[in-house]
Design a protein around this motif. Structure first.
Motif, mmCIF file in Angstrom:
data_model
loop_
_atom_site.group_PDB
_atom_site.id
_atom_site.type_symbol
_atom_site.label_atom_id
_atom_site.label_comp_id
_atom_site.label_asym_id
_atom_site.label_seq_id
_atom_site.Cartn_x
_atom_site.Cartn_y
_atom_site.Cartn_z
ATOM 1 N N ARG A 130 18.819 8.886 13.868
ATOM 2 C CA ARG A 130 19.801 9.749 14.546
ATOM 3 C C ARG A 130 20.354 10.786 13.566
ATOM 4 N N LEU A 131 20.646 10.372 12.348
ATOM 5 C CA LEU A 131 21.195 11.290 11.343
ATOM 6 C C LEU A 131 20.208 12.392 10.955
ATOM 7 N N THR A 132 18.930 12.075 10.901
ATOM 8 C CA THR A 132 17.922 13.058 10.490
ATOM 9 C C THR A 132 17.480 13.949 11.637
ATOM 10 N N GLY A 133 17.845 13.604 12.861
ATOM 11 C CA GLY A 133 17.414 14.392 14.009
ATOM 12 C C GLY A 133 15.915 14.291 14.254
ATOM 13 N N LYS A 134 15.270 13.284 13.649
ATOM 14 C CA LYS A 134 13.824 13.078 13.768
ATOM 15 C C LYS A 134 13.028 14.260 13.230
ATOM 16 N N TRP A 135 13.544 14.912 12.197
ATOM 17 C CA TRP A 135 12.832 16.008 11.541
ATOM 18 C C TRP A 135 12.174 15.469 10.281
ATOM 19 N N ALA A 136 10.969 15.912 10.022
ATOM 20 C CA ALA A 136 10.126 15.344 8.976
ATOM 21 C C ALA A 136 10.732 15.436 7.572
ATOM 22 N N LEU A 137 11.242 16.576 7.192
ATOM 23 C CA LEU A 137 11.712 16.735 5.808
ATOM 24 C C LEU A 137 12.831 15.762 5.457
ATOM 25 N N PRO A 138 13.918 15.689 6.225
ATOM 26 C CA PRO A 138 14.959 14.738 5.826
ATOM 27 C C PRO A 138 14.476 13.282 5.895
ATOM 28 N N MET A 139 13.598 12.977 6.853
ATOM 29 C CA MET A 139 13.098 11.601 6.931
ATOM 30 C C MET A 139 12.242 11.253 5.723
ATOM 31 N N SER A 140 11.397 12.180 5.294
ATOM 32 C CA SER A 140 10.548 11.882 4.132
ATOM 33 C C SER A 140 11.394 11.781 2.859
ATOM 34 N N MET A 141 12.477 12.540 2.786
ATOM 35 C CA MET A 141 13.357 12.445 1.619
ATOM 36 C C MET A 141 14.050 11.076 1.587
ATOM 37 N N ILE A 142 14.543 10.637 2.730
ATOM 38 C CA ILE A 142 15.194 9.326 2.799
ATOM 39 C C ILE A 142 14.176 8.232 2.501
ATOM 40 N N ASN A 143 12.964 8.369 3.030
ATOM 41 C CA ASN A 143 11.912 7.394 2.752
ATOM 42 C C ASN A 143 11.666 7.292 1.246
ATOM 43 N N GLY A 144 11.636 8.424 0.560
ATOM 44 C CA GLY A 144 11.433 8.406 -0.885
ATOM 45 C C GLY A 144 12.531 7.647 -1.606
#
Length: 168
Positions: free
Chosen positions: A137-151
């Motif tokens: 929900r926080l990332t809005g399901k956008w790839a860049l913030p999700m991949s950063m959090i994943n890292g």
């Protein structure tokens, strides 16, 4: 770093991020930096068009090269990169009518729930469902913030940290 891309583009990859405000001499200097990457020679250009022509000439003389022109906002930012026939241009923009008519547009939109979960939680065991849902929900399901959090989560997991606590 994908082997299939390296195999297809034996001349390498050039990447330039444009952004909303890069114009005029700033754009000329950025294109000149690409030319330096290709030749090692420092050249000062008086206009983005002049720099773009030189870049096009250099690309035409190279093995197949992928030129990524990222985050274009105005036609004046894109035009210098369309000179010459060498290389392949990958253009990212939020303004689709900037793309040349002969281009093959690919619309990239918000990811699906399943794609989002795979990207966010890939290689990170132990993230509680509630925490994952909140992060999505926080990332809005956008790839860049999700991949950063994943890292960040992968690093915490690799270092022995508690990803369940971190993600809450």
């Amino acid at each position: 770093d994908h082997p299939d891309i390296r195999q297809r583009f034996t001349g390498g990859l050039l990447w330039i991020e444009i952004g909303q405000h890069r114009l005029g001499t700033d754009l000329s200097a950025a294109i000149a930096d690409l030319c330096v990457q290709l030749t090692g020679e420092q050249i000062v250009f008086t206009s983005p068009g002049q720099a773009g022509y030189r870049l096009g000439e250099l690309l035409a003389k190279r093995e197949p090269t992928l030129l990524v022109v990222d985050d274009v906002w105005e036609e004046a930012q894109l035009t210098p990169f369309l000179h010459g026939s060498g290389g392949v241009r990958l253009i990212t923009t939020r303004i689709s009518n900037l793309l040349p008519p002969e281009s093959a547009p690919v619309r990239v939109d918000e990811m699906t729930e399943e794609e989002s979960r795979r990207l966010l939680l890939g290689d990170v065991p132990g993230v509680p469902t509630r925490a994952a849902t909140a992060l999505l929900r926080l990332t809005g399901k956008w790839a860049l913030p999700m991949s950063m959090i994943n890292g960040v989560l992968r690093r915490i997991h690799r270092q022995g940290g508690d990803v369940a606590w971190t993600a809450n």
